[in-house]
Design a protein around this motif. Sequence first.
Motif: not given
Length: 567
Positions: A59, A67, A162, A165, A186, A190
Amino acid sequence: MLKGTAASEGIGIGKVMVIKEHTLEYTPKQIDDVQAEIQRFKKAVDTFCENTRAKAESVRASAGEKESEILLGHIQMIKDPFMEGEIEKLIQNGTCAESALENMCDTFIAVFSAADDELTKQRATDLRDVKTGVLSVLLGVEEVKISDASKGTVLVAGELTPSMTAGINKENIVGIVTETGGKTSHSAILARALEIPAVLSVEQALTKLEDGMEIIVDGSEGEVIADPDKTQIEEYSKKREKFIEERRELEKYRGQKTKSADGIEYQLCCNIGKPDDAVKAVECDGEGVGLFRTEFLFMDRTSVPTEQEQFEAYKKAALILKGRPMIIRTLDIGGDKELPYLGLEKEENPFMGFRAIRYCLKNRELFKTQIRAILRASSFGEIMIMFPLITCVEELRQGKELVEIAKEELKAGNIPFDENIKVGVMTETSSAGVIADILAKEADFFSIGTNDLTGYTMACDRGNSDVSYLYSPFQPSVLRLIKNIIECGVKNNIPVGMCGEAAGNKLMIPLLIAFGLTEFSVSAPSVLSVRKTVSEWTKEAADKVAEKVMTLLTEEEIVNYLKSVAK
Ligand code: PEP
Ligand code: MG
């Protein structure tokens, strides 16, 4: 058409991929060998932490530091000694690891979900994510893999956690739709970081949208069209092109100075909440930080950060900014921002109560610690101190007195700091707006906090939908205060900035130019569009608009007029 919250701008046209969370079913059982069960739990936590670290790495590369930190926060959550201890206690009593984990997590999730503020609510999402992650390991279930999505995919989920993603490839994902989550969730953060159009809080998205269905996501308007016809696809394709073109056009303003059409220069800064946000501010071409909301350093922990911890955080931001100025606002807690470990009493009317500068002046050690940390950081950059929620000049005086005491202490300890550090006032109460002439004589600068100024002036809570129609910085009363604050600053030769949301509002900008604002502080992604709007106005044209606005009687007339003259 389905409606939701417009969380990340742009238009996405593609095919739905529904993300279903695995049902993590198990039969709770009574454990005899509790030591072995504890080991099984610990091993699962270790594997979870390893997986999460790997995800955080990927990420960091795709979406950035912030993030990635969210994911690393998950490790802290499960590794929290209290949390671990309580789970182990349950296992000691014969509960299986799955049940112990679920019981503990669910208790906290319920507490976090019941909170009023978005930040605490967000922690419930995080913890749910942690629970699913560890349970998956315990049960040997594979987690959902978004990285397999093909080009032109619109992700549809109950909630985009999270960890889910982590696998998003922005080349393939053209839109995001979820059933829950607000602008500051989030998923929203994101989506914006990856520049993927997103509409959140779409009711029954999971029931109404199916795998493979064609779909349009309008992240600017908060609209979702399932199974669009040909005309709709054409219409939105054009809209998408226009949006991309406008974004491209904004790039022209990167690296430029912020200047009006007739050459008056302004400072265009960003608002940040954590030192690492300064990276984004610089990336987005911000010219400094106009508001560092330090309360975030105090959140998500169980005790007040030490002077050293704070010093390191402020210094880190200053070093990232490489000489660009930074206004650090002292602790603004109370109201909607709670810090459970301070043990603040529940108040009938928290927004009118014991918060921000009021709390700090009554807790001088805590306040002085923060001031010392800011002063120490001031030898690493151009730093200014700002006090929130000032309502009378005595508060400013008392705050400045404490700055002087802290300076003396540092001098005595031979610790370097900027002797000429500026101390300013956040003008965000109606009282500060009215007595701006008095405050301007004793403050080094002003920064207008329109978020609170609007609420206090209109006596309305923006979160209360019954009265939110009153919540507008374009109300004649709020505009009169903004004008007064800026004019008092100009008369007394002190800079006046604006760090509330209104600073980034296209319609507000000509008024601010006319009144004589010197600095704008906005969210990092708004920098280029504010620079563009400023460049479109001359002082003379802005003056004419402001003159007319001040004769109008209602918010509606004002907004309509400003829309009619907008460039
Ligand atoms: C404001 O009140 O306008 C402001 C910028 O501060 P906060 O949103 O942190 O209260
Ligand atoms: Mg405020």
